[in-house]
Design a protein around this motif. Structure first.
Motif, PDB file in Angstrom:
ATOM      1  N   ASP A 133      34.964 -51.936  39.195  1.00  0.00           N
ATOM      2  CA  ASP A 133      34.397 -50.607  39.443  1.00  0.00           C
ATOM      3  C   ASP A 133      34.347 -50.327  40.952  1.00  0.00           C
ATOM      4  O   ASP A 133      34.800 -49.279  41.439  1.00  0.00           O
ATOM      5  CB  ASP A 133      32.989 -50.579  38.828  1.00  0.00           C
ATOM      6  CG  ASP A 133      32.365 -49.204  38.840  1.00  0.00           C
ATOM      7  OD1 ASP A 133      32.999 -48.265  39.348  1.00  0.00           O
ATOM      8  OD2 ASP A 133      31.232 -49.065  38.345  1.00  0.00           O
ATOM      9  N   HIS A 148      36.602 -47.616  43.163  1.00  0.00           N
ATOM     10  CA  HIS A 148      35.986 -46.590  44.004  1.00  0.00           C
ATOM     11  C   HIS A 148      36.399 -46.758  45.472  1.00  0.00           C
ATOM     12  O   HIS A 148      36.632 -45.768  46.174  1.00  0.00           O
ATOM     13  CB  HIS A 148      34.451 -46.639  43.871  1.00  0.00           C
ATOM     14  CG  HIS A 148      33.948 -45.823  42.739  1.00  0.00           C
ATOM     15  ND1 HIS A 148      33.599 -46.353  41.520  1.00  0.00           N
ATOM     16  CD2 HIS A 148      33.760 -44.482  42.614  1.00  0.00           C
ATOM     17  CE1 HIS A 148      33.205 -45.374  40.708  1.00  0.00           C
ATOM     18  NE2 HIS A 148      33.292 -44.247  41.344  1.00  0.00           N
ATOM     19  N   ALA A 156      39.887 -45.441  45.874  1.00  0.00           N
ATOM     20  CA  ALA A 156      39.891 -43.968  45.843  1.00  0.00           C
ATOM     21  C   ALA A 156      39.327 -43.406  47.147  1.00  0.00           C
ATOM     22  O   ALA A 156      39.875 -42.465  47.730  1.00  0.00           O
ATOM     23  CB  ALA A 156      39.088 -43.477  44.644  1.00  0.00           C
ATOM     24  N   ALA A 168      39.189 -39.836  42.407  1.00  0.00           N
ATOM     25  CA  ALA A 168      37.787 -39.923  41.962  1.00  0.00           C
ATOM     26  C   ALA A 168      37.207 -38.511  41.937  1.00  0.00           C
ATOM     27  O   ALA A 168      37.941 -37.549  41.695  1.00  0.00           O
ATOM     28  CB  ALA A 168      37.008 -40.867  42.871  1.00  0.00           C
ATOM     29  N   GLU A 193      31.140 -36.350  40.779  1.00  0.00           N
ATOM     30  CA  GLU A 193      30.833 -37.767  41.045  1.00  0.00           C
ATOM     31  C   GLU A 193      30.111 -38.370  39.839  1.00  0.00           C
ATOM     32  O   GLU A 193      30.396 -39.497  39.425  1.00  0.00           O
ATOM     33  CB  GLU A 193      29.951 -37.926  42.300  1.00  0.00           C
ATOM     34  CG  GLU A 193      30.600 -37.469  43.598  1.00  0.00           C
ATOM     35  CD  GLU A 193      31.922 -38.162  43.901  1.00  0.00           C
ATOM     36  OE1 GLU A 193      32.089 -39.331  43.507  1.00  0.00           O
ATOM     37  OE2 GLU A 193      32.796 -37.526  44.518  1.00  0.00           O
ATOM     38  N   ILE A 226      32.683 -39.073  36.983  1.00  0.00           N
ATOM     39  CA  ILE A 226      33.472 -40.294  37.225  1.00  0.00           C
ATOM     40  C   ILE A 226      32.579 -41.527  37.027  1.00  0.00           C
ATOM     41  O   ILE A 226      32.949 -42.475  36.317  1.00  0.00           O
ATOM     42  CB  ILE A 226      34.043 -40.307  38.672  1.00  0.00           C
ATOM     43  CG1 ILE A 226      35.080 -39.201  38.861  1.00  0.00           C
ATOM     44  CG2 ILE A 226      34.598 -41.684  39.024  1.00  0.00           C
ATOM     45  CD1 ILE A 226      36.452 -39.472  38.285  1.00  0.00           C
ATOM     46  N   ASN A 227      31.394 -41.511  37.622  1.00  0.00           N
ATOM     47  CA  ASN A 227      30.510 -42.683  37.529  1.00  0.00           C
ATOM     48  C   ASN A 227      30.027 -42.921  36.109  1.00  0.00           C
ATOM     49  O   ASN A 227      29.866 -44.065  35.677  1.00  0.00           O
ATOM     50  CB  ASN A 227      29.310 -42.519  38.471  1.00  0.00           C
ATOM     51  CG  ASN A 227      29.718 -42.742  39.913  1.00  0.00           C
ATOM     52  OD1 ASN A 227      30.510 -43.623  40.209  1.00  0.00           O
ATOM     53  ND2 ASN A 227      29.204 -41.934  40.822  1.00  0.00           N
ATOM     54  N   MET A 284      32.946 -44.520  34.329  1.00  0.00           N
ATOM     55  CA  MET A 284      33.170 -45.883  34.828  1.00  0.00           C
ATOM     56  C   MET A 284      32.087 -46.819  34.295  1.00  0.00           C
ATOM     57  O   MET A 284      32.357 -47.963  33.929  1.00  0.00           O
ATOM     58  CB  MET A 284      33.190 -45.910  36.365  1.00  0.00           C
ATOM     59  CG  MET A 284      34.457 -45.337  36.976  1.00  0.00           C
ATOM     60  SD  MET A 284      35.978 -46.183  36.460  1.00  0.00           S
ATOM     61  CE  MET A 284      35.895 -47.619  37.474  1.00  0.00           C
ATOM     62  N   SER A 330      42.514 -40.081  37.164  1.00  0.00           N
ATOM     63  CA  SER A 330      41.509 -40.673  38.052  1.00  0.00           C
ATOM     64  C   SER A 330      41.475 -42.184  37.830  1.00  0.00           C
ATOM     65  O   SER A 330      42.165 -42.716  36.938  1.00  0.00           O
ATOM     66  CB  SER A 330      40.121 -40.081  37.777  1.00  0.00           C
ATOM     67  OG  SER A 330      39.647 -40.560  36.530  1.00  0.00           O
ATOM     68  N   ILE A 331      40.632 -42.841  38.632  1.00  0.00           N
ATOM     69  CA  ILE A 331      40.448 -44.283  38.471  1.00  0.00           C
ATOM     70  C   ILE A 331      39.930 -44.621  37.071  1.00  0.00           C
ATOM     71  O   ILE A 331      40.130 -45.726  36.590  1.00  0.00           O
ATOM     72  CB  ILE A 331      39.491 -44.840  39.551  1.00  0.00           C
ATOM     73  CG1 ILE A 331      38.180 -44.050  39.605  1.00  0.00           C
ATOM     74  CG2 ILE A 331      40.169 -44.867  40.916  1.00  0.00           C
ATOM     75  CD1 ILE A 331      37.128 -44.621  40.583  1.00  0.00           C
TER      76      ILE A 331
END
Ligand SMILES: N[C@@H](CCC(=O)N[C@@H](CS)C(=O)NCC(=O)O)C(=O)O
Length: 202
Positions: free
Chosen positions: A60, A64, A67, A76, A84, A87-88, A91, A152-153
């Motif tokens: 993780d 980040h 990114a 991200a 944010e 994404i979080n 993740m 995205s990631i």
């Protein structure tokens, strides 16, 4: 930069991102439990990235960091609190819920002290994976990406997890959205390069 991995593991996620970024790096294949690797990362797990004398660990955090180090790649959030959060949130779901649900499937001996408890431990892990796969299956209905409306990631991290899904008693093909999502990503150039470098495809 060195990326420590073993094939098909969650280290495939940063490997994919490094390919998307066109980064220069050396993939270093390790063998589980190798004492030499324990000198690099005492936890013995992958992924780990070595760069400039520093070791970066925890998928993780690594994702980040990659990114954030390459903001133009837009891998991200866009800096707004909600993006944010999104994404979080995903993740956390993938690294904190879905990935650990696979632990008893891959390493059942760590989850039972009973000599005949191995199958039970594996089954319990699979039941948890099914719960999380059902959640993601619903979320992906009509969506191309897991978070937001661009890659995205999060997508990079989902790819190895979904590949593991093919090994389960209730295999990935029983989840039409997850199957289609993974098949799409497996055609992506960066994903293919990473899988090839790890010896997962020819
Ligand atoms: N919290 C770590 C977990 C890493 C992890 O468990 N990686 C697996 C491969 S997917 C591993 O190296 N397993 C070896 C072991 O548990 O001995 C992270 O997110 O990077």
């Amino acid at each position: 930069m060195k990326l420590y991995y073993f094939p098909g593991s969650c280290a495939l996620a940063p490997h994919i991102v490094l390919e998307w970024l066109g980064a220069e790096f050396e993939p270093v294949r390790i063998v589980k439990g190798d004492p030499e690797y324990l000198k690099v990362n005492p936890l013995g797990v992958v992924p780990a990235i070595e760069q400039g004398g520093k070791l970066y660990t925890q998928a993780d955090a690594i994702l980040h960091w990659l990114a954030a180090s390459n903001p133009d790649a837009n891998l991200a959030g866009d800096g707004t609190p909600d993006s944010e959060y999104e994404i979080n949130n995903w993740m956390a779901f993938l690294t904190g819920d879905l990935h650990p649900a696979f632990f008893p499937f891959f390493n059942p001996q760590r989850y039972t002290v009973e000599p005949d408890g191995i199958d039970d431990a594996k089954d319990a892990g699979q039941a948890l994976v099914a719960k999380y796969f059902d959640h993601l299956e619903k979320h992906l209905d009509g969506r191309e990406f897991i978070a937001g409306n661009r890659r995205s990631i999060v997508d990079a991290y989902a790819i190895p997890m979904l590949r593991w899904g093919r090994l389960l008693t209730r295999p990935l093909k029983e989840y039409p959205n997850l199957s289609a999502y993974l098949e799409r990503w497996e055609q992506n150039d960066g994903v293919r390069r990473a899988m090839k470098e790890q010896g997962l495809i020819k």
